[in-house]
Design a protein around this motif. Structure first.
Motif, mmCIF file in Angstrom:
data_model
loop_
_atom_site.group_PDB
_atom_site.id
_atom_site.type_symbol
_atom_site.label_atom_id
_atom_site.label_comp_id
_atom_site.label_asym_id
_atom_site.label_seq_id
_atom_site.Cartn_x
_atom_site.Cartn_y
_atom_site.Cartn_z
ATOM 1 N N GLU A 5 0.873 -1.160 0.000
ATOM 2 C CA GLU A 5 0.000 0.000 0.000
ATOM 3 C C GLU A 5 0.913 1.212 0.000
ATOM 4 O OE1 GLU A 5 -2.985 -0.425 2.905
ATOM 5 O OE2 GLU A 5 -4.199 1.157 2.029
ATOM 6 N N SER A 6 1.079 1.834 -1.159
ATOM 7 C CA SER A 6 2.019 2.954 -1.225
ATOM 8 C C SER A 6 1.431 4.138 -0.473
ATOM 9 C CB SER A 6 2.306 3.316 -2.672
ATOM 10 O OG SER A 6 1.108 3.567 -3.352
ATOM 11 N N ILE B 153 -1.314 8.682 -1.831
ATOM 12 C CA ILE B 153 -2.577 8.293 -2.453
ATOM 13 C C ILE B 153 -2.489 8.755 -3.896
ATOM 14 C CG2 ILE B 153 -5.070 8.617 -2.470
ATOM 15 C CD1 ILE B 153 -4.075 7.011 -0.102
ATOM 16 N N GLU B 154 -2.414 7.749 -4.732
ATOM 17 C CA GLU B 154 -1.903 8.028 -6.056
ATOM 18 C C GLU B 154 -2.990 8.100 -7.114
ATOM 19 O OE1 GLU B 154 1.124 5.695 -8.753
ATOM 20 O OE2 GLU B 154 1.412 5.281 -6.616
ATOM 21 N N SER B 155 -2.732 8.768 -8.097
ATOM 22 C CA SER B 155 -3.311 8.713 -9.423
ATOM 23 C C SER B 155 -4.762 8.240 -9.507
ATOM 24 C CB SER B 155 -2.505 7.778 -10.315
ATOM 25 O OG SER B 155 -2.513 6.490 -9.793
ATOM 26 N N GLU B 156 -5.609 9.136 -9.783
ATOM 27 C CA GLU B 156 -6.948 8.763 -10.220
ATOM 28 C C GLU B 156 -6.777 8.083 -11.574
ATOM 29 O OE1 GLU B 156 -10.124 11.040 -9.114
ATOM 30 O OE2 GLU B 156 -8.994 10.475 -7.335
ATOM 31 N N ILE B 157 -7.570 7.075 -11.798
ATOM 32 C CA ILE B 157 -7.546 6.477 -13.125
ATOM 33 C C ILE B 157 -8.419 7.345 -14.021
ATOM 34 C CG2 ILE B 157 -8.554 4.548 -14.385
ATOM 35 C CD1 ILE B 157 -6.274 3.337 -13.286
ATOM 36 N N SER B 158 -7.859 7.766 -15.138
ATOM 37 C CA SER B 158 -8.708 8.541 -16.036
ATOM 38 C C SER B 158 -9.375 7.602 -17.026
ATOM 39 C CB SER B 158 -7.878 9.588 -16.766
ATOM 40 O OG SER B 158 -6.866 8.940 -17.477
ATOM 41 N N VAL B 159 -10.653 7.755 -17.125
ATOM 42 C CA VAL B 159 -11.387 6.834 -18.001
ATOM 43 C C VAL B 159 -11.866 7.569 -19.248
ATOM 44 C CG1 VAL B 159 -13.357 5.304 -18.178
ATOM 45 C CG2 VAL B 159 -12.122 5.457 -16.051
#
Lengths: 294, 329
Positions: free
Chosen positions: B319-320, B323-329
């Motif tokens: 668990e890095s 709090i990373e990167s929203e996934i862009s859809v």
């Protein structure tokens, strides 16, 4: 023409054929339906949810494409995307698990085989998980199990209906028994979601088998499936070996499961969002009630 | 002893045992005192056996776990349960012989007992379907567990199966659904659940009665996500690599304890449970009584919350922090 020339010609012909095919794929204009062979304009195919206009064959789509088809634009907010897989057993078969992971991550741009988050479907809020078959056959290891569990817990807390799009070969053998235990972990979270009187629907897509079938894929209040999707517990080959007899043609298809009472409704992908909206709206009174009770 | 089923790696013991038998026979016919000699040979045999069984590979443990003379669910019931009443049927058209259940008393306590049952010989194995339950078996198990829940009886599960049955009828009747529902419903039950892998724990077929507050495992029992044979033919593309797969999959009690899946590994007599079944029965009975009294001290909500958090913790991942990167859809 000598026999030698004939072979040379043949070889040349094949070679030329292959090149055209490749160029077709690379410029991405045309797509040939793997089912009926019809060649269609790729843009038309995508506009039709990657369903063949001619025969209705549902081509495999990746998790992001699936999210685009289901959710209202810009409403999907991914959660727990910071979880990454490890190699808990130091597993190595013909290749190391760590290498297989790196390769799948590179080719898909995903950290593991599922995307989870919240979204809106025609303005109705919903929790959504989408498995991605491209990532090691959609197999379920610790990260897939943990992300789905956290999503279920989140939707229990926020009183959200839940949709999980299944596409999986089953448990990820490279994580051994930890994978098997994800089945129990997820089922436990679903028990609490159910206890809170919230709606859970799995959508079974091609293929949904093994440990996923023996856990959350079959635990829906309502179970949806895509036409002709392969859905089963054991592999067809395993069964054929035990039985030594031929199995029915439609064996383990969505239609077969519906006939035997294990699927509520088969939804063509082109009607998916509409059907989902209908079902969600029909349950909305219930949902509001449980929300005010809380 | 001669009729004992011998495993390949036990063969070095055969010669010693034969010698012992011969001397015994001699002693019976003549009046010569051979006790000293016998004792010596028996000690030697015991030591050799212990050496062999302490050094078993995972693949060899599978053989011990599958040993046709390894005590089965019914054997343990006979050894230490009083007032056993077998209960049949899923109330839905079938009574699976591969997964049995009933009421019994262990010590002072009434319990509900369920377990997979293999056969001793081919005929019995056909009737028992080699311990591979069909959907009706899992539904029978759930019906009985619900009964236990209503009448406040602790549930004892004995796991011993190569896996849930894979066949046309199993798919038709919803093998996946039957197991899935058990997984979910076992989290709901308000009574203590103790599961023990007495032989082979084969994947989902084992887990289908394995969502327990405590999971015990005998020393030479194995619990697998997929049979090493299947795993080898899928991942190695060579079923002959099953021994490698058995090692790689981490299927033994000590390994699974390290992974936080198993709570206690029960010691076996040297030579395995089939060598001294009564001793195995004592071990299991004592362990069950110990865990039962611990669990019965808990309140219903503690019990259920503990069960949930026990499984909740299973899994290994990173668990890095960012709090990373929203996934862009």
């Amino acid at each position: 023409m000598s026999l030698f020339d004939w072979f040379a010609d043949r070889r040349k012909g094949q070679f030329v054929g292959k090149v055209t095919q490749e160029s077709e794929e690379s410029d991405g204009l045309w797509e040939k339906c793997p089912e009926c062979g019809q060649v269609v304009y790729r843009k038309d195919l995508i506009d039709n949810c990657s369903v063949c206009n001619n025969c209705g064959h549902h081509n495999r789509i990746d998790s992001k494409e699936r999210i685009r088809l289901i959710t209202d634009p810009n409403t999907f907010i991914s959660i727990n995307n910071h979880l990454t897989p490890v190699d808990p057993l130091g597993f190595k078969d013909r290749r190391a698990y760590a290498d297989r992971l790196r390769e799948s991550q590179a080719s898909t741009g995903l950290k593991d085989g599922v995307l989870t988050g919240t979204c809106e479907v025609n303005s109705i809020p919903m929790a959504l998980a989408v498995m991605d078959f491209r990532f090691m056959g959609g197999s379920m290891g610790s990260v897939v199990g943990e992300k789905i569990t956290r999503l279920i817990e989140h939707s229990t807390k926020e009183k959200l209906p839940l949709l999980i799009v299944c596409a999986s070969g089953g448990a990820r053998m490279q994580e051994g028994m930890l994978s098997l235990m994800q089945m129990a972990k997820i089922s436990g979270a679903l028990e609490r979601h159910r206890d809170a009187q919230l709606l859970y629907m799995p959508l079974l897509t091609h293929p949904t088998t093994g440990g996923v079938t023996a856990s959350f894929a079959m635990l829906g209040d309502l179970i949806l499936a895509e036409p002709k999707a392969l859905i089963g517990f054991a592999g067809r080959r395993v069964i054929e070996q035990t039985l030594r007899e031929k199995l029915p043609d439609n064996f383990q298809t969505a239609e077969y499961l519906q006939d035997h009472g294990f699927v509520d409704t088969i939804v063509p992908r082109t009607e998916l969002k509409e059907t989902l909206t209908k079902i969600l709206r029909l349950h909305k009174t219930q949902e509001v009630k449980s929300r005010t009770n809380a | 002893m001669a009729r004992r089923f011998l495993l390949e790696f036990e063969k070095p013991l055969v010669e010693l045992e034969n010698q012992i038998d011969q001397i015994r026979e001699l002693a019976r016919d003549s009046e010569v005192d051979v006790s000293q000699q016998l004792l010596q040979l028996e000690t030697l045999a015991a030591r050799r056996r212990e050496e062999i069984f302490n050094a078993l590979t995972p693949a060899q443990k599978i053989q011990v776990a599958r040993h046709p003379q390894r005590p089965s669910t019914l054997d343990y019931i006979q050894m230490f349960c009083d007032d056993w009443v077998e209960l049949h049927g899923d109330r839905n058209g079938t009574d699976d012989q591969a997964l049995i259940g009933g009421l019994a008393r262990i010590g002072e306590k009434s319990v509900l007992l369920i377990g997979q049952q293999k056969g001793r010989d081919t005929k019995e194995n056909v009737a028992r379907n080699f311990g591979m339950a069909k959907p009706g078996g899992y539904r029978k198990a759930l019906r009985l567990m619900d009964h236990a829940d209503r009448f406040n009886l602790p549930i004892i599960c004995f796991i011993d199966t190569p896996g849930a049955y894979a066949g046309l009828i199993a798919e038709e009747q919803g093998q996946g659904e039957a197991i899935a529902v058990n997984l979910r419903e076992m989290f709901r039950l308000k009574v203590p659940i103790i599961a023990t892998v007495i032989g082979e724990g084969g994947s989902g077929g084992a887990l289908g009665i394995g969502v327990a507050d405590r999971l015990l495992m005998f020393e030479h029992s194995v619990y697998t996500v997929a049979s090493p044979e299947a795993c080898a033919s899928i991942l190695w593309r060579d079923a002959g690599k099953a021994p490698e797969a058995a090692s790689a999959l981490k299927i033994t009690g000590p390994d699974l304890m390290k992974l936080g899946i198993v709570d206690e590994v029960l010691k076996e007599p040297s030579g395995g449970n089939n060598w001294a079944p009564l001793q195995a029965g004592d071990t299991l009975k004592n362990a069950l009584e110990k865990h039962l009294s611990e669990l019965l001290a808990l309140s219903t909500s503690e019990l259920r919350d503990n069960r949930y958090s026990k499984f909740r913790k299973m899994g290994k991942y990173l668990e890095s922090q960012s709090i990373e990167s929203e996934i862009s859809v």
